[in-house]
Design a protein around this motif. Structure first.
Motif, PDB file in Angstrom:
ATOM      1  N   HIS A   1       1.377  -0.663  -0.248  1.00 14.42           N
ATOM      2  CA  HIS A   1      -0.337  -0.193   0.215  1.00 14.42           C
ATOM      3  C   HIS A   1       0.985   0.953   0.153  1.00 14.42           C
ATOM      4  O   HIS A   1       2.167   0.968   0.366  1.00 14.42           O
ATOM      5  CB  HIS A   1      -0.748   0.319   0.955  1.00 14.42           C
ATOM      6  CG  HIS A   1      -2.163   1.040   1.116  1.00 14.42           C
ATOM      7  ND1 HIS A   1      -2.723   0.896   0.444  1.00 14.42           N
ATOM      8  CD2 HIS A   1      -2.094   2.095   1.681  1.00 14.42           C
ATOM      9  CE1 HIS A   1      -3.949   1.305   0.911  1.00 14.42           C
ATOM     10  NE2 HIS A   1      -3.249   2.776   1.433  1.00 14.42           N
TER      11      HIS A   1
ATOM     12  N   SER B   1      -3.741   6.277  -1.351  1.00 11.43           N
ATOM     13  CA  SER B   1      -4.021   6.749   0.129  1.00 11.43           C
ATOM     14  C   SER B   1      -3.772   7.628  -0.005  1.00 11.43           C
ATOM     15  O   SER B   1      -2.662   7.448   0.291  1.00 11.43           O
ATOM     16  CB  SER B   1      -5.306   5.862   1.335  1.00 11.43           C
ATOM     17  OG  SER B   1      -4.061   5.581   1.469  1.00 11.43           O
TER      18      SER B   1
ATOM     19  N   GLU C   1      -7.412   4.223   9.443  1.00 14.81           N
ATOM     20  CA  GLU C   1      -6.617   3.961   8.144  1.00 14.81           C
ATOM     21  C   GLU C   1      -5.687   3.612   7.938  1.00 14.81           C
ATOM     22  O   GLU C   1      -4.739   2.287   7.286  1.00 14.81           O
ATOM     23  CB  GLU C   1      -6.322   5.744   7.372  1.00 14.81           C
ATOM     24  CG  GLU C   1      -7.593   6.125   7.259  1.00 14.81           C
ATOM     25  CD  GLU C   1      -8.277   5.337   5.639  1.00 14.81           C
ATOM     26  OE1 GLU C   1      -7.376   5.034   4.744  1.00 14.81           O
ATOM     27  OE2 GLU C   1      -9.414   5.226   5.937  1.00 14.81           O
TER      28      GLU C   1
END
Length: 347
Positions: free
Chosen positions: A130, A153, A341
């Motif tokens: 990620h 993100s 998150e």
């Protein structure tokens, strides 16, 4: 099963990205199934900052792939959290099957087009599980960002306001600075421009006092610039401070003149302390500061000087900006959602 997460940076200093890594580690301290360790290049400032925060430090002797490989081999983490592009690239080369999260803290000017840095990070980004980007501009500024949309993100920085105010209380000294700068004295921060703006303010307000908090490779040059502009009586260089927060809170303005940024921790801290920010309109700061409401943004040095002077001399304006800064901080600083998150990425 206990998760062992290794945070890796390529720095021997304590600044924005290192502060974020420490914030994340502190958030997970009470979790019984997570152990977090900090790895960076050996240096007195970072060692002292980590000791003060009771964070385990795994030092590297130098910035090298070999040293990163040694640390990973010795620590054997279940996951790695790599901070910024170089650390992510070194981790990608050495982590084997160990998954890692890449965390980008800046809108890197030298990776906006096809360059050695952007291409090397492309390799790391492909291997990362990620990618966190500190701001929308940091994500969109990377040359190949569209190819990593599904694993990316935006994760705006956050701070623990209660811990911040505890640090303010812990400092028993008194300060009387009008303007403060907090950060590294490096090219991206443009400290030469900072001194020029401060000198302009001092010309209009001869009794103005400013503090420059931080160290870096340009510190010697900045000292010479202060003398050359004859503002030694107006500007104090305080060096590195592990707890600069009472100095910040006592000031009326946080001044920044950066060429580029991510979402600076010092700006979030100033906002949480109710300190108006006057800054160049760079990256994450454009997403944080509402011009004329909780601070001022301008690319013009003359405007930066005038806004600083207005805040210092107009009590009503300062109060308005102070209240708006506190309100903005309350709106955006949510530790719980930030932690969730991170947890999602780790899972």
């Amino acid at each position: 099963m206990m998760k062992k997460i290794l945070h890796i940076t390529m720095s021997n200093a304590y600044s924005g990205a290192e502060n974020v890594a420490c914030q994340i580690i502190s958030m997970f301290k009470m979790d019984s199934d997570v152990e977090m360790l900090y790895c960076g290049v050996e240096g007195p400032n970072i060692r002292n900052a980590l000791k003060e925060r009771n964070i385990s430090f795994i030092p590297m002797r130098k910035r090298s792939v070999k040293e990163v490989a040694r640390v990973i081999r010795e620590v054997q983490p279940t996951m790695i959290h790599a901070h910024d592009m170089r650390a992510s690239f070194y981790v990608a080369l050495t982590c084997g099957e160990t998954p890692f999260v890449s965390h980008i803290h800046n809108n890197n000017f030298d990776s906006r087009g096809i360059s050695l840095k952007s291409v090397l990070y492309y390799y790391a980004a492909r291997k990362a599980a990620h990618i966190f980007w500190v701001s929308k501009s940091a994500y969109e500024g990377y040359a190949f960002h569209n190819q990593f949309q599904k694993k990316s993100s935006i994760l705006y920085n956050v701070i623990d306001k209660s811990a911040l105010y505890e640090k303010v209380k812990a400092d028993e000294k008194r300060y009387s600075y009008d303007i403060v700068y907090v950060g590294r004295l490096t090219y991206p921060k443009n400290p030469q421009r900072l001194v020029g703006v401060l000198a302009g303010v001092a010309k209009q307000l001869p009794k103005m006092k400013a503090a420059i908090i931080g160290t870096g490779e340009l510190a010697g040059e900045i000292e010479k610039e202060i003398k050359a502009l004859h503002v030694e009586n107006n500007i104090d260089m305080l060096g590195f401070c592990t707890n600069p927060y009472k100095i910040m809170k006592s000031a009326k303005v946080l001044l920044m003149t950066s060429r580029w940024e991510g979402l600076p921790m010092c700006a979030l801290e100033a906002m949480a302390l109710g300190v108006p920010i006057v800054s160049t309109p760079t990256d994450g700061l454009k997403e944080l500061i509402e011009n004329g409401e909780n601070g001022f943004l301008s690319e013009d040095d003359q405007v930066l000087q005038e806004k600083c002077c207005s805040i210092l001399t107009n009590a009503s304006l300062h109060k308005l900006l102070h209240i708006s800064a506190l309100g903005k901080a309350h709106q955006i600083l949510n530790i719980d959602s930030y932690k969730k998150e991170i947890e999602r990425a780790y899972q």
